[in-house]
Every structure is written in C-alpha cells, then in structure tokens.
Design a protein around this motif. Structure first.
Motif, PDB file in Angstrom:
ATOM      1  N   GLU A  21       0.783  -1.029   0.051  1.00 27.08           N
ATOM      2  CA  GLU A  21       0.179  -0.131   0.131  1.00 27.08           C
ATOM      3  C   GLU A  21       1.047   1.345  -0.206  1.00 27.08           C
ATOM      4  O   GLU A  21       0.475   2.239  -0.788  1.00 27.08           O
ATOM      5  N   LYS A  22       1.706   1.217   0.827  1.00 28.43           N
ATOM      6  CA  LYS A  22       2.794   2.416   0.892  1.00 28.43           C
ATOM      7  C   LYS A  22       3.843   2.646  -0.369  1.00 28.43           C
ATOM      8  O   LYS A  22       3.651   3.714  -0.941  1.00 28.43           O
ATOM      9  N   LEU A  23       3.903   1.573  -0.885  1.00 26.90           N
ATOM     10  CA  LEU A  23       4.948   1.564  -2.064  1.00 26.90           C
ATOM     11  C   LEU A  23       4.149   2.103  -3.301  1.00 26.90           C
ATOM     12  O   LEU A  23       4.257   2.962  -4.195  1.00 26.90           O
ATOM     13  N   ALA A  24       2.724   1.632  -3.331  1.00 24.10           N
ATOM     14  CA  ALA A  24       1.744   1.833  -4.482  1.00 24.10           C
ATOM     15  C   ALA A  24       1.558   3.578  -4.214  1.00 24.10           C
ATOM     16  O   ALA A  24       1.421   4.161  -5.504  1.00 24.10           O
ATOM     17  N   HIS A  25       1.325   4.001  -3.223  1.00 19.52           N
ATOM     18  CA  HIS A  25       0.961   5.313  -2.864  1.00 19.52           C
ATOM     19  C   HIS A  25       2.068   5.984  -3.586  1.00 19.52           C
ATOM     20  O   HIS A  25       2.068   7.243  -3.822  1.00 19.52           O
ATOM     21  N   GLU A  26       3.359   5.960  -3.037  1.00 23.74           N
ATOM     22  CA  GLU A  26       4.695   6.580  -3.197  1.00 23.74           C
ATOM     23  C   GLU A  26       4.691   6.569  -4.788  1.00 23.74           C
ATOM     24  O   GLU A  26       5.174   7.508  -5.330  1.00 23.74           O
ATOM     25  N   ALA A  27       4.211   5.525  -5.406  1.00 23.00           N
ATOM     26  CA  ALA A  27       4.694   5.427  -6.824  1.00 23.00           C
ATOM     27  C   ALA A  27       3.365   5.871  -7.680  1.00 23.00           C
ATOM     28  O   ALA A  27       3.424   6.245  -8.736  1.00 23.00           O
ATOM     29  N   GLY A  28       2.333   6.265  -6.968  1.00 19.65           N
ATOM     30  CA  GLY A  28       1.243   6.807  -7.718  1.00 19.65           C
ATOM     31  C   GLY A  28       0.357   5.833  -8.522  1.00 19.65           C
ATOM     32  O   GLY A  28      -0.237   5.838  -9.316  1.00 19.65           O
ATOM     33  N   TYR A  55      -3.208  -3.269  -8.568  1.00 21.93           N
ATOM     34  CA  TYR A  55      -2.086  -3.270  -9.704  1.00 21.93           C
ATOM     35  C   TYR A  55      -0.874  -3.662  -9.359  1.00 21.93           C
ATOM     36  O   TYR A  55      -0.390  -4.643  -9.699  1.00 21.93           O
ATOM     37  N   LEU A  56      -0.385  -3.001  -8.198  1.00 22.59           N
ATOM     38  CA  LEU A  56       1.171  -3.254  -7.710  1.00 22.59           C
ATOM     39  C   LEU A  56       1.078  -4.732  -7.309  1.00 22.59           C
ATOM     40  O   LEU A  56       2.096  -5.590  -7.541  1.00 22.59           O
ATOM     41  N   SER A  57      -0.014  -5.006  -6.349  1.00 21.87           N
ATOM     42  CA  SER A  57       0.118  -6.599  -6.037  1.00 21.87           C
ATOM     43  C   SER A  57       0.303  -7.516  -7.256  1.00 21.87           C
ATOM     44  O   SER A  57       0.704  -8.443  -7.203  1.00 21.87           O
ATOM     45  N   ALA A  58      -0.607  -7.461  -8.373  1.00 25.52           N
ATOM     46  CA  ALA A  58      -0.503  -8.202  -9.478  1.00 25.52           C
ATOM     47  C   ALA A  58       0.529  -8.182 -10.264  1.00 25.52           C
ATOM     48  O   ALA A  58       1.234  -9.342 -10.777  1.00 25.52           O
ATOM     49  N   ALA A  95      10.387   5.380  -6.454  1.00 27.12           N
ATOM     50  CA  ALA A  95       9.421   5.164  -5.092  1.00 27.12           C
ATOM     51  C   ALA A  95      10.332   4.434  -4.147  1.00 27.12           C
ATOM     52  O   ALA A  95      10.420   4.525  -2.997  1.00 27.12           O
ATOM     53  N   LEU A  96      11.008   3.362  -4.843  1.00 29.71           N
ATOM     54  CA  LEU A  96      12.139   2.318  -4.186  1.00 29.71           C
ATOM     55  C   LEU A  96      13.409   3.324  -3.964  1.00 29.71           C
ATOM     56  O   LEU A  96      14.293   2.548  -3.321  1.00 29.71           O
ATOM     57  N   GLY A  97      13.604   4.375  -4.529  1.00 26.35           N
ATOM     58  CA  GLY A  97      15.095   4.821  -4.437  1.00 26.35           C
ATOM     59  C   GLY A  97      15.988   4.118  -5.265  1.00 26.35           C
ATOM     60  O   GLY A  97      17.217   4.005  -4.655  1.00 26.35           O
ATOM     61  N   THR A  98      15.561   3.455  -6.340  1.00 20.13           N
ATOM     62  CA  THR A  98      16.758   2.675  -7.204  1.00 20.13           C
ATOM     63  C   THR A  98      16.457   3.202  -8.494  1.00 20.13           C
ATOM     64  O   THR A  98      15.811   3.815  -9.028  1.00 20.13           O
TER      65      THR A  98
END
Length: 103
Positions: free
Chosen positions: A58-65, A70-73, A92-95
C-alpha cells in the motif's frame, strides 16, 4: 422484409454474425499478455526491494502513484507493466529501473 433490406427484423440487419479470431482473453473477459521470464525477474526484485525498505504494498503503491491491487498483481507476475510504471516504482524504491530488471 423489404423495409429491412432483406432482413426479417432491423436487429438482424444490424447484428450480423462475425467470425472471431482467437485472442488472449481468458473466460472472465480479461486480456492476458503472454508471460515472459523478465516479468518474473521484475516481480521478484520489486518484492525484495520493497521488503528491504520495510514498505507495505500500500505504501509503495501510494509513493509510486499506482493502485495497490495493480502493484500486487505486478509483484505476483500476473500483470504486464509499462516502462513508465517501471520508472515510477524504481523512483518510489529509491533505485534505478535497470536494477529492478536485472537478473
């Protein structure tokens, strides 16, 4: 019949049968893209990078917009992903995006 150009009803004239070509749709009507090994690599690398940073989906999806489902899939390698979204997740992951695509 002549009022409908040789058809029994106006619906028959509009709804003509067509031969459908085989598609990549599953029975639920959702389009599926043939799965590639690169999708599995990306999914694994995103999961590992997210876990290393202690982020929830949820946090990563929010940071990535992006949408969390969708991110889970994407993380389960069930969803194809655009280059734009690869970039969003990498930022969003800083990479770097290439690191998420590297085996």
């Amino acid at each position: 019949m002549s009022a409908h150009h040789g058809c029994a009803t106006w619906v028959e004239c509009i709804l003509k049968p067509v031969d459908l070509k085989p598609t990549l749709f599953d029975p639920s009507g959702v389009k599926r893209t043939p799965k590639s090994p690169l999708r599995d690599v990306f999914a694994k690398n995103v999961r590992l990078a997210r876990a290393e940073r202690g982020l929830s989906q949820e946090k990563l999806a929010h940071e990535a917009g992006l949408n969390r489902t969708y991110l889970s899939a994407v993380e389960r390698s069930e969803q194809s992903i655009s280059l734009d979204n690869v970039h969003r997740i990498a930022v969003a992951l800083g990479t770097s995006a290439w690191k998420l695509l590297a085996e």
